[in-house]
Design a protein around this motif. Structure first.
Motif, PDB file in Angstrom:
ATOM      1  N   ALA A 144       0.833  -1.207   0.000  1.00  0.00           N
ATOM      2  CA  ALA A 144       0.000   0.000   0.000  1.00  0.00           C
ATOM      3  C   ALA A 144       0.864   1.253   0.000  1.00  0.00           C
ATOM      4  N   LEU A 145       2.004   1.217   0.672  1.00  0.00           N
ATOM      5  CA  LEU A 145       2.917   2.354   0.659  1.00  0.00           C
ATOM      6  C   LEU A 145       3.523   2.567  -0.722  1.00  0.00           C
ATOM      7  N   VAL A 146       3.731   1.488  -1.466  1.00  0.00           N
ATOM      8  CA  VAL A 146       4.214   1.625  -2.840  1.00  0.00           C
ATOM      9  C   VAL A 146       3.177   2.356  -3.695  1.00  0.00           C
ATOM     10  N   VAL A 147       1.916   1.979  -3.530  1.00  0.00           N
ATOM     11  CA  VAL A 147       0.841   2.652  -4.263  1.00  0.00           C
ATOM     12  C   VAL A 147       0.772   4.128  -3.879  1.00  0.00           C
ATOM     13  N   LEU A 148       0.900   4.406  -2.574  1.00  0.00           N
ATOM     14  CA  LEU A 148       0.889   5.795  -2.109  1.00  0.00           C
ATOM     15  C   LEU A 148       2.062   6.577  -2.693  1.00  0.00           C
ATOM     16  N   GLY A 149       3.239   5.967  -2.702  1.00  0.00           N
ATOM     17  CA  GLY A 149       4.406   6.648  -3.249  1.00  0.00           C
ATOM     18  C   GLY A 149       4.251   6.960  -4.731  1.00  0.00           C
ATOM     19  N   LEU A 150       3.718   6.017  -5.490  1.00  0.00           N
ATOM     20  CA  LEU A 150       3.483   6.263  -6.908  1.00  0.00           C
ATOM     21  C   LEU A 150       2.439   7.354  -7.112  1.00  0.00           C
ATOM     22  N   SER A 151       1.419   7.369  -6.269  1.00  0.00           N
ATOM     23  CA  SER A 151       0.381   8.404  -6.382  1.00  0.00           C
ATOM     24  C   SER A 151       0.966   9.780  -6.127  1.00  0.00           C
ATOM     25  N   LEU A 152       1.771   9.912  -5.073  1.00  0.00           N
ATOM     26  CA  LEU A 152       2.370  11.211  -4.762  1.00  0.00           C
ATOM     27  C   LEU A 152       3.359  11.643  -5.845  1.00  0.00           C
ATOM     28  N   ALA A 153       4.141  10.695  -6.349  1.00  0.00           N
ATOM     29  CA  ALA A 153       5.141  11.036  -7.368  1.00  0.00           C
ATOM     30  C   ALA A 153       4.469  11.511  -8.650  1.00  0.00           C
ATOM     31  N   THR A 154       3.462  10.781  -9.120  1.00  0.00           N
ATOM     32  CA  THR A 154       2.786  11.191 -10.351  1.00  0.00           C
ATOM     33  C   THR A 154       2.042  12.512 -10.157  1.00  0.00           C
ATOM     34  N   SER A 155       1.470  12.727  -8.978  1.00  0.00           N
ATOM     35  CA  SER A 155       0.779  13.998  -8.728  1.00  0.00           C
ATOM     36  C   SER A 155       1.749  15.168  -8.790  1.00  0.00           C
ATOM     37  N   MET A 156       2.943  15.020  -8.203  1.00  0.00           N
ATOM     38  CA  MET A 156       3.933  16.090  -8.252  1.00  0.00           C
ATOM     39  C   MET A 156       4.392  16.354  -9.683  1.00  0.00           C
ATOM     40  N   VAL A 157       4.559  15.283 -10.469  1.00  0.00           N
ATOM     41  CA  VAL A 157       4.959  15.464 -11.873  1.00  0.00           C
ATOM     42  C   VAL A 157       3.893  16.228 -12.632  1.00  0.00           C
ATOM     43  N   TYR A 158       2.627  15.873 -12.432  1.00  0.00           N
ATOM     44  CA  TYR A 158       1.539  16.565 -13.127  1.00  0.00           C
ATOM     45  C   TYR A 158       1.460  18.034 -12.703  1.00  0.00           C
ATOM     46  N   LEU A 159       1.610  18.284 -11.405  1.00  0.00           N
ATOM     47  CA  LEU A 159       1.527  19.663 -10.922  1.00  0.00           C
ATOM     48  C   LEU A 159       2.618  20.535 -11.524  1.00  0.00           C
ATOM     49  N   ARG A 160       3.799  19.983 -11.698  1.00  0.00           N
ATOM     50  CA  ARG A 160       4.899  20.753 -12.283  1.00  0.00           C
ATOM     51  C   ARG A 160       4.737  20.870 -13.796  1.00  0.00           C
ATOM     52  N   ALA A 161       4.295  19.798 -14.442  1.00  0.00           N
ATOM     53  CA  ALA A 161       4.189  19.813 -15.902  1.00  0.00           C
ATOM     54  C   ALA A 161       3.053  20.713 -16.390  1.00  0.00           C
ATOM     55  N   LEU A 162       1.957  20.800 -15.618  1.00  0.00           N
ATOM     56  CA  LEU A 162       0.786  21.548 -16.061  1.00  0.00           C
ATOM     57  C   LEU A 162       0.621  22.878 -15.342  1.00  0.00           C
ATOM     58  N   ARG A 163       1.656  23.338 -14.640  1.00  0.00           N
ATOM     59  CA  ARG A 163       1.517  24.613 -13.950  1.00  0.00           C
ATOM     60  C   ARG A 163       1.494  25.758 -14.964  1.00  0.00           C
ATOM     61  N   ASP A 164       0.920  26.866 -14.550  1.00  0.00           N
ATOM     62  CA  ASP A 164       0.784  28.037 -15.408  1.00  0.00           C
ATOM     63  C   ASP A 164       2.123  28.753 -15.515  1.00  0.00           C
TER      64      ASP A 164
END
Length: 293
Positions: free
Chosen positions: A265-285
């Protein structure tokens, strides 16, 4: 320090204090809701009878199904999420054109949103099973049948899971995209059209940039939910197509090892946080004066 400066600071301190007091109950509730289960999960994953241990993490990594489940989960996200966004944006653009019965089309397209994951998996199982509707159609056409969900055919097994997941969850992206488009004034597109912009130029330079916040939310939400895909694959393939959440359930329920399940479950959480940070940086204004997201 001059008295006017002190006075302004005291005046600004009042609204901040009031805001902090109003947000305190929600902040405390969300902290307990998230941090307490997270702490318990981390404790289970790294704590043994004699204190700190990495045995559970080693069991997880040495499980022969662990790396295939990571591969299948990442591959499913890489295929399903882009297709869902492409389909949802096309559907939203069709609705934005306001054709006849547009409301009816919208309600028809979001029907899968009301169907549970397991029910969706069972629906598609009736299609892809050896005696399912698809093979029945092939028989009627005089064509040979095919074992779409057999472990001997991993490519078609993956495609079946991907199709079922695309059908089930595209409506979620559609709802978010349609809501975002409703907040975009048509004046911008009309002005661009007056200055000679083609449809594709208006879509690329006018509509999609203003749709960025909605796409950001939908992308994060959809990827996090795709990481949790389990019931659809379980209904269609059982253990033949392992996914991370499915393996977490297997360790917890079948093998009776909540410690290893917590590690997964921690692996799933880590992947969720990592992909969210990538999206936030890639799609920022990145526009001058824009708010970075």
């Amino acid at each position: 320090m001059s008295s006017p400066v002190r006075q302004r600071r005291r005046q600004s301190r009042g609204p901040r204090t009031a805001a902090a007091v109003l947000l305190a109950p929600s902040t405390l509730f969300m902290s307990l809701l998230f941090l307490w289960p997270l702490g318990v999960g981390i404790g289970q994953a790294i704590h043994g009878p004699h204190g700190f241990t990495t045995d559970h993490l080693r069991q997880m990594v040495e499980d022969p199904q662990f790396w295939p489940s990571v591969r299948n989960t990442v591959l499913l996200i890489a295929v399903v999420v882009p297709v869902q966004f492409a389909v949802a944006i096309v559907m939203a653009l069709l609705l934005r054109a306001n054709p006849r019965f547009s409301q009816g089309w919208f309600y028809l397209w979001v029907i899968p949103l009301a169907i549970s994951d397991l029910a969706a998996g069972l629906v598609w199982l009736s299609v892809f099973a050896d005696q399912g509707y698809l093979n029945s159609i092939l028989v009627d056409l005089g064509l040979p049948t095919y074992s779409w969900l057999s472990y001997q055919h991993p490519v078609t097994m993956f495609l079946c899971v991907a199709i079922a997941e695309i059908w089930r969850a595209t409506s979620l992206v559609l709802v978010i995209v349609v809501a975002g488009m409703q907040g975009i004034p048509r004046d911008y597109e009309e002005a661009a059209e007056v200055f000679g912009a083609t449809y594709w130029q208006r879509l690329r330079y006018v509509l999609l940039p203003q749709l960025r916040p909605s796409l950001q939310v939908a992308l994060i939400l959809r990827t996090v939910l795709a990481l949790q895909t389990f019931a659809v694959a379980q209904a269609l393939t059982g253990q033949n197509f392992p996914l991370l959440v499915g393996q977490t359930y297997h360790w917890y329920n079948t093998l009776q090892s909540p410690e290893v399940a917590a590690a997964m479950a921690l692996v799933v959480l880590g992947l969720s946080l990592a992909t969210s940070m990538v999206y936030l940086r890639a799609l920022r204004d990145r526009t001058p004066g824009g708010n970075p997201r």
